[in-house]
Design an enzyme around this catalytic site. Structure first.
Site, PDB file in Angstrom:
ATOM      1  N   HIS A 148     -10.838  12.193  -3.475  1.00 46.61           N
ATOM      2  CA  HIS A 148     -10.364  11.311  -3.385  1.00 46.61           C
ATOM      3  C   HIS A 148     -10.462  10.323  -4.777  1.00 46.61           C
ATOM      4  CE1 HIS A 148      -9.784  11.591   0.747  1.00 46.61           C
ATOM      5  NE2 HIS A 148     -10.827  11.521   1.144  1.00 46.61           N
TER       6      HIS A 148
ATOM      7  N   LEU B 261       6.940  -4.765 -11.226  1.00 44.63           N
ATOM      8  CA  LEU B 261       6.922  -3.628 -10.113  1.00 44.63           C
ATOM      9  C   LEU B 261       6.119  -4.281  -8.984  1.00 44.63           C
ATOM     10  CD1 LEU B 261       7.168  -0.625  -9.274  1.00 44.63           C
ATOM     11  CD2 LEU B 261       4.550  -0.305 -10.150  1.00 44.63           C
TER      12      LEU B 261
ATOM     13  N   ASP C 126      -0.973  13.275  -0.210  1.00 51.71           N
ATOM     14  CA  ASP C 126      -1.649  14.118   0.518  1.00 51.71           C
ATOM     15  C   ASP C 126      -2.201  15.164  -0.342  1.00 51.71           C
ATOM     16  OD1 ASP C 126      -2.528  15.427   2.947  1.00 51.71           O
ATOM     17  OD2 ASP C 126      -0.782  16.394   3.525  1.00 51.71           O
TER      18      ASP C 126
END
Length: 248
Positions: A33, A127, A16
Site C-alpha cells: 500500500h 486537474l 489493484d
C-alpha cells in the site's frame, strides 16, 4: 487537425495489486500500500502533463471494510499521513481534491482532514482529482435516487417526469466530463461496483501490471488503446466518420 477525442478528458482507475506486489517481495500488505502511494503521485503528475481534466481513483470501497482489521487500520493511517504530506503540493499544482463516498463512516480526525483538503483546493482547475473512499457504484445510484425522491415528495419535481438527465445530475461526479477511460490494474477483469452509472459508455482497459508498477508508460499504453477505438454511441462507423469530418 488532431482528433480531440484521442486524449480522454476523464480517466478512472481501480488501483489493484498492492497486496500481491508485496507478497511477491515477501513483505506485508501494508508495504504494498505504501508503494502504491508512490504510483498515485506518478499518475497524477502524468495526467497533469497530458492535459487530462479529471482523474478518479478507487482508493477504498465500501466492501473493503471486510478486510482484516489491522490492514484497514494501516490504510486509515496511510490516508492520514498522505493527506498531511501531499495536499500542499497538489494544491500548488492546481489540483482540486474531492473525496466521494459515504464519508461519515470514517473517524473524525480523518474526515476533518478530507474536508480541509477539499476546502483548500476547491478553486483549482488544472486537474479534478476524485478519490473514492467508502464508495460503491450502487451506493451512488441509491443516494441519487433518494435525492430525487425527496425532491418529488417536497413537490419540487414531478415524479412522472424524472428522466436520466435529472437523475444523473445527483451523482457524485455530475459536474465533471463524462467518464471516457476506465483502467483496472492487477490483471482482474471486472469493475467491482465502481462508477456503475458513469461506466455506461466508457472504454475499458485491463492491465496486468500490479498497481505499484503502473507508471506513465502504462498510462500512455492505455491512452493509445483508447485512442485506437471508435466510439460510436449507437451510431454506425459511417455516421461517426461523417460527423467528425463535418466538424473541421
Amino acid at each position: 487537425m488532431e482528433n480531440p477525442t484521442k486524449v480522454p478528458r476523464h480517466v478512472a482507475i481501480v488501483m489493484d495489486g498492492n497486496g500481491r506486489w508485496a507478497k511477491q517481495r515477501h513483505r506485508p500488505r501494508t508495504f504494498g500500500h505504501r508503494a502504491g502511494q508512490k504510483a498515485v503521485r506518478a499518475i497524477i503528475e502524468a495526467c497533469l502533463r497530458r492535459g487530462i481534466e479529471a482523474l478518479t481513483l478507487f482508493a477504498f470501497s465500501s466492501e473493503n471494510w471486510q478486510r482484516p482489521k489491522d490492514e484497514v487500520g494501516a490504510l486509515m493511517e496511510l490516508f492520514l499521513k498522505a493527506l498531511d504530506r501531499e495536499v500542499g503540493e497538489l494544491h500548488g499544482h492546481g489540483v482540486r481534491i474531492r473525496f466521494i463516498g459515504e464519508l461519515a463512516a470514517f473517524a473524525p480526525a480523518l474526515r476533518e482532514r478530507m474536508l480541509a483538503a477539499m476546502d483548500k483546493t476547491t478553486g483549482n482547475t488544472k486537474l479534478a482529482l476524485n478519490i473514492a473512499v467508502n464508495y460503491g457504484g450502487r451506493w451512488d445510484i441509491a443516494q441519487a435516487a433518494r435525492q430525487v425522491a425527496q425532491a418529488a415528495v417536497r413537490g419540487e419535481i414531478d415524479a412522472t417526469r424524472i428522466d436520466e438527465a435529472q437523475l444523473g445530475s445527483h451523482f457524485a461526479l455530475a459536474d465533471l466530463p463524462p467518464l471516457d477511460l476506465f483502467i483496472r490494474t492487477g490483471g482482474e477483469k471486472r469493475v467491482s461496483n465502481f462508477l456503475l452509472w458513469q461506466l455506461a459508455y466508457a472504454e475499458l482497459v485491463f492491465s496486468d501490471a500490479l498497481w505499484p508498477d503502473f507508471d506513465a508508460d502504462h498510462l500512455d499504453a492505455a491512452i493509445a488503446d483508447f485512442a485506437a477505438r471508435e466510439r460510436r454511441y449507437g451510431k454506425t462507423s459511417a455516421q461517426v466518420s461523417s460527423a467528425y469530418s463535418g466538424a473541421h
